[in-house]
Write an enzyme that holds these catalytic residues in place. Structure first.
Site, PDB file in Angstrom:
ATOM      1  N   PRO A   1      27.366 -89.976 -15.573  1.00 56.71           N
ATOM      2  CA  PRO A   1      27.846 -90.642 -16.997  1.00 56.71           C
ATOM      3  C   PRO A   1      26.563 -90.901 -17.883  1.00 56.71           C
ATOM      4  O   PRO A   1      26.846 -91.459 -19.004  1.00 56.71           O
ATOM      5  CB  PRO A   1      28.330 -91.920 -16.214  1.00 56.71           C
ATOM      6  CG  PRO A   1      27.792 -91.954 -14.999  1.00 56.71           C
ATOM      7  CD  PRO A   1      27.662 -90.647 -14.492  1.00 56.71           C
TER       8      PRO A   1
ATOM      9  N   ARG B   1      36.214 -69.955 -19.452  1.00 51.70           N
ATOM     10  CA  ARG B   1      37.231 -69.489 -20.334  1.00 51.70           C
ATOM     11  C   ARG B   1      36.714 -68.811 -21.457  1.00 51.70           C
ATOM     12  O   ARG B   1      37.167 -67.938 -22.241  1.00 51.70           O
ATOM     13  CB  ARG B   1      38.369 -70.556 -20.772  1.00 51.70           C
ATOM     14  CG  ARG B   1      37.588 -71.606 -21.475  1.00 51.70           C
ATOM     15  CD  ARG B   1      38.981 -72.596 -21.682  1.00 51.70           C
ATOM     16  NE  ARG B   1      40.016 -72.264 -22.387  1.00 51.70           N
ATOM     17  CZ  ARG B   1      39.999 -71.956 -23.728  1.00 51.70           C
ATOM     18  NH1 ARG B   1      38.883 -72.247 -24.338  1.00 51.70           N
ATOM     19  NH2 ARG B   1      41.271 -71.614 -24.345  1.00 51.70           N
TER      20      ARG B   1
END
Ligand code: ADE
Length: 253
Positions: free
Chosen positions: A95, A160
């Site tokens: 994070p 992708r």
């Protein structure tokens, strides 16, 4: 071929995602290689200990540096660098990292080898950040219990974009965020469903008009939902005019 190695304490979490959808398609076609490595396999003690108490105290355990360094060093030489292609990024999911976005996905899809290290929020020994990784990435301003889901998100967005993975029928060029704008609304058959008709222009066969409509809709949609994206979007003079018209009509609502 793009190689993605994922280092984790929970290899079984990747079984489902890797055996279907985009990951399966990309690996079956040998466009991408994905390997999952258990950090625990790189320990040398009887109990395969991967974490330890924090020096100086504090809550939670910290991931030890040795198994992470050794895992990365064992994986690294497997993939030779190709000319002209950025060879390797070693990425810690945390994070505290740089916020992930489409631009970062594009940047990573140009590399031929990614090593993703799944951290744990209690912490990873700081020497991993300082002396091993090239990048730290966060997928959003919230805390997950580990980097596994973040690694899947990053890997999916990158895979992708690898040429050939989506096939010729689909293109990532118009995706939301690829253009800096959100994507326009999409419709398929039937042309009227429960009395709700598809916008007439889309049935007209006029490709120039349709392309213009798509661009307009993208701008309007971005203005309504994510206006801050418009500051960075690359708009033509005509599109800027359209944007101010759309702004006035939104204000007049
Ligand atoms: N690990 C825990 N939370 C995370 C986040 N938001 N992004 C990336 N890795 C994480």
């Amino acid at each position: 071929m793009v190689q993605i190695d994922i280092l984790t304490l929970f290899p079984q979490m990747f079984q489902g995602p890797l055996s279907s959808g985009i990951f399966k398609r990309a690996t079956d076609r040998k466009l991408v290689g994905i390997s999952i490595h258990n950090i625990r396999d790189y320990t040398h003690d009887k109990h395969h200990i991967v974490d330890d108490y924090a020096y100086g105290g504090g809550a939670g355990m910290v991931l030890k540096p040795e198994p992470i360094f050794e895992a990365v060093e064992a994986i690294k030489p497997d993939v030779p660098a190709e000319d002209g292609i950025e060879a390797l990024r070693i990425i810690l999911l945390t994070p505290q990292g740089r916020l992930f976005c489409q631009q970062v996905a594009l940047e990573l899809s140009a590399c031929n080898h990614l090593i993703l290290i799944c951290g744990h929020y209690e912490g990873v020994d700081e020497r991993v950040r300082e002396y091993l990784v090239s990048d730290e990435i966060s997928i959003g301003d919230y805390v997950l219990s580990g980097g596994e889901f973040a690694a899947m998100v990053v890997a999916d967005a990158v895979v992708r974009l690898v040429p050939g993975v989506l096939g010729s029928e689909a293109s990532p060029i118009d995706d939301s965020h690829a253009t800096g704008l959100l994507e326009y609304p999409q419709y398929t058959r039937p042309s009227v469903y429960r009395g709700w008709a598809v916008p007439e222009i889309l049935l007209s066969g006029n490709h120039a008009q349709i392309a213009k409509w798509h661009r307009e809709q993208s701008i309007i949609r971005t203005l309504e939902r994510r206006p801050e994206l418009l500051d960075k979007a690359n708009l033509s003079v005509e599109e800027r005019q359209l944007l101010s018209q759309a702004k006035s009509s939104l204000e007049g609502r």
